[in-house]
Design a protein around this motif. Structure first.
Motif, PDB file in Angstrom:
ATOM      1  N   ARG A  11       0.904  -1.043   0.070  1.00  0.00           N
ATOM      2  CA  ARG A  11      -0.016   0.037   0.174  1.00  0.00           C
ATOM      3  C   ARG A  11       0.913   1.163  -0.115  1.00  0.00           C
ATOM      4  O   ARG A  11       2.055   1.271   0.851  1.00  0.00           O
ATOM      5  CB  ARG A  11      -0.973   0.059   1.251  1.00  0.00           C
ATOM      6  N   VAL A  12       0.715   2.115  -0.620  1.00  0.00           N
ATOM      7  CA  VAL A  12       1.380   3.583  -1.175  1.00  0.00           C
ATOM      8  C   VAL A  12       0.814   4.554  -1.423  1.00  0.00           C
ATOM      9  O   VAL A  12      -0.321   4.776  -2.006  1.00  0.00           O
ATOM     10  CB  VAL A  12       2.585   3.104  -2.061  1.00  0.00           C
ATOM     11  N   PHE A  13       1.288   5.623  -0.831  1.00  0.00           N
ATOM     12  CA  PHE A  13       0.503   6.983  -1.265  1.00  0.00           C
ATOM     13  C   PHE A  13       1.393   7.554  -2.526  1.00  0.00           C
ATOM     14  O   PHE A  13       2.610   7.628  -2.445  1.00  0.00           O
ATOM     15  CB  PHE A  13       0.569   8.107  -0.132  1.00  0.00           C
ATOM     16  N   CYS A  14       0.579   7.940  -3.514  1.00  0.00           N
ATOM     17  CA  CYS A  14       1.309   8.435  -4.816  1.00  0.00           C
ATOM     18  C   CYS A  14       0.751   9.792  -5.093  1.00  0.00           C
ATOM     19  O   CYS A  14      -0.488  10.051  -4.839  1.00  0.00           O
ATOM     20  CB  CYS A  14       0.939   7.484  -5.907  1.00  0.00           C
ATOM     21  N   LYS A  15       1.726  10.381  -5.515  1.00  0.00           N
ATOM     22  CA  LYS A  15       1.361  11.917  -6.127  1.00  0.00           C
ATOM     23  C   LYS A  15       2.128  12.407  -7.354  1.00  0.00           C
ATOM     24  O   LYS A  15       3.235  12.217  -7.246  1.00  0.00           O
ATOM     25  CB  LYS A  15       1.513  12.988  -5.076  1.00  0.00           C
ATOM     26  N   THR A  58       8.997 -10.441  -6.228  1.00  0.00           N
ATOM     27  CA  THR A  58       8.367  -9.951  -4.874  1.00  0.00           C
ATOM     28  C   THR A  58       8.427  -8.637  -5.024  1.00  0.00           C
ATOM     29  O   THR A  58       9.148  -7.920  -5.908  1.00  0.00           O
ATOM     30  CB  THR A  58       9.154 -10.695  -3.739  1.00  0.00           C
ATOM     31  N   LEU A  59       7.363  -8.004  -4.000  1.00  0.00           N
ATOM     32  CA  LEU A  59       7.417  -6.650  -3.801  1.00  0.00           C
ATOM     33  C   LEU A  59       8.371  -6.101  -2.779  1.00  0.00           C
ATOM     34  O   LEU A  59       7.990  -5.137  -2.331  1.00  0.00           O
ATOM     35  CB  LEU A  59       5.991  -6.095  -3.805  1.00  0.00           C
ATOM     36  N   LEU A  60       9.105  -6.965  -2.314  1.00  0.00           N
ATOM     37  CA  LEU A  60       9.958  -6.740  -1.105  1.00  0.00           C
ATOM     38  C   LEU A  60      10.674  -5.217  -1.021  1.00  0.00           C
ATOM     39  O   LEU A  60      10.566  -4.491  -0.211  1.00  0.00           O
ATOM     40  CB  LEU A  60      10.835  -7.854  -0.783  1.00  0.00           C
ATOM     41  N   HIS A  61      11.076  -4.979  -2.355  1.00  0.00           N
ATOM     42  CA  HIS A  61      11.930  -3.749  -2.419  1.00  0.00           C
ATOM     43  C   HIS A  61      11.233  -2.339  -2.305  1.00  0.00           C
ATOM     44  O   HIS A  61      11.718  -1.245  -2.119  1.00  0.00           O
ATOM     45  CB  HIS A  61      12.670  -3.705  -3.847  1.00  0.00           C
ATOM     46  N   TYR A  64       9.202  -0.467   2.197  1.00  0.00           N
ATOM     47  CA  TYR A  64       9.382   0.794   3.036  1.00  0.00           C
ATOM     48  C   TYR A  64       9.461   2.074   2.128  1.00  0.00           C
ATOM     49  O   TYR A  64       9.645   3.133   2.348  1.00  0.00           O
ATOM     50  CB  TYR A  64      10.691   0.783   3.554  1.00  0.00           C
ATOM     51  N   TYR A  65       8.668   1.974   0.863  1.00  0.00           N
ATOM     52  CA  TYR A  65       8.729   3.068  -0.096  1.00  0.00           C
ATOM     53  C   TYR A  65       7.201   3.551  -0.194  1.00  0.00           C
ATOM     54  O   TYR A  65       6.591   3.349  -1.043  1.00  0.00           O
ATOM     55  CB  TYR A  65       8.985   2.525  -1.532  1.00  0.00           C
ATOM     56  N   LYS A  66       6.959   4.141   0.990  1.00  0.00           N
ATOM     57  CA  LYS A  66       5.435   4.306   1.325  1.00  0.00           C
ATOM     58  C   LYS A  66       4.892   5.569   0.485  1.00  0.00           C
ATOM     59  O   LYS A  66       3.865   5.769   0.441  1.00  0.00           O
ATOM     60  CB  LYS A  66       5.313   4.469   2.628  1.00  0.00           C
TER      61      LYS A  66
END
Length: 332
Positions: A11-15, A58-61, A64-66
């Motif tokens: 889950r990530v916030f994008c702009k 995987t989406l591991l990378h 922490y890229y929130k």
């Protein structure tokens, strides 16, 4: 739960970037102090782009890229100079990744091919400079467009494993053991439920240097479609498999009922899964004699191919590979 490097949900916030404003500049030269408007356009805001990478699994990378925030476009300048575009952000993802909008739940992008590149969030357009608004009756416009806003919001990425064959069965049906025997994969094997809590992939070598991909997926339990057990986290991985291999252990109390429960959970989650090709394998069949095999074959649905196997004694595995290969390539 044991630690794992397999991450299939982020889950990530994008702009995306804001477009640069157009310029309201007027040219003034030595011999023409009123040379007219020469304001340039603003630059485009930076896009947020998804790109497929076959080397990732995987989406591991991205764990922490929130916050993913692209840069804004620069404003226009004099002499009709256009502002620089904002820098795009490219997010590399494994094949099989699906992007969703969190608020609407709408699927936005699906990445299936290596190098496939899709704009996820478009940057705002740059505003037009005042040069564009000059007319015969308004030769000195004081107006220029502001840049458009970028797009922002909470998004999420899901990874759905890409494999030719998906292993489906209750916990402890022998899926991991089978995978370890017919491929070079080394899944964790133990005598308790949910030994496998993340998908395991392996390549099955076949005749004439051919091969196909098989996935050992976490076991289904009754009620998985409602989220029980590993629930949706497991079921979404089955959506991409061309063929489903149902593994029913020979020591099951009711082979037909076990198969029907598995089938029902797939239908409850997504009725389209019933359109896939099914193969049934009865595992641990070294404990069966010919009479018991005949009885099991009689009680199972006749419309699906069935094979008896023993991963430990490596019995019936060649027949299983042939059956899977034929099913995968039927109609090609």
């Amino acid at each position: 739960m044991e630690k794992t490097n397999f991450i299939d949900y982020i889950r990530v916030f994008c702009k995306s970037g804001h477009g640069g404003a157009g310029s309201r500049h007027f040219a003034r030269t030595k011999f023409n102090p009123k040379a007219g408007p020469d304001g340039g356009d603003g630059g485009r805001g930076g896009h947020i782009i998804l790109r497929g990478n076959a080397q990732l699994w995987t989406l591991l990378h991205l764990r922490y890229y929130k916050n993913v925030i692209a840069s804004d476009g620069q404003g226009g300048d004099k002499n009709l100079c256009t502002g620089a575009d904002g820098q795009d952000i490219i997010i590399e993802v494994p094949l099989g990744t699906v992007a969703f909008d969190e608020e609407t739940g709408e699927k936005e992008i699906e990445i299936l091919h290596d190098g496939q590149q899709e704009i996820w969030l478009k940057g705002g357009r740059g505003g037009l400079g005042n040069k564009h608004f000059a007319t015969a009756t308004n030769q000195a416009p004081e107006y220029a467009q502001p840049g458009e806003d970028g797009v922002e919001g909470w998004k999420y990425l899901e990874l759905k494993v890409l494999a030719d064959v998906g292993l489906v069965g209750f916990p402890n049906a022998g899926k991991s053991t089978l995978l370890s025997v017919i491929t070079a994969a080394k899944p964790k094997i133990a005598d308790y439920a949910f030994t496998t809590i993340t998908p395991q992939l392996g390549m099955v070598p076949y005749r004439d240097n051919r091969s196909f991909c098989i996935a050992d997926l976490p076991g289904i339990i009754e009620g998985a479609a409602e989220g029980k057990g590993l629930g949706h986290r497991f079921l979404r991985h089955i959506e991409r498999n061309s063929v489903l291999l149902f593994l029913i252990p020979a020591d099951s109390q009711d082979h037909r009922k076990e198969f029907e429960i598995l089938l029902n959970e797939l239908e409850e989650y997504n009725p389209e899964m019933l359109q896939k090709d099914f193969v049934i394998a009865v595992s641990k069949s070294d404990m069966l004699d010919d009479e018991l095999k005949a009885a099991i074959r009689a009680e199972m649905p006749s419309e699906y191919p069935l094979v008896f196997i023993s991963s430990v004694l490596q019995q019936g595995l060649t027949e299983l590979k042939d059956l899977l290969w034929q099913t995968l390539n039927a109609g090609k």
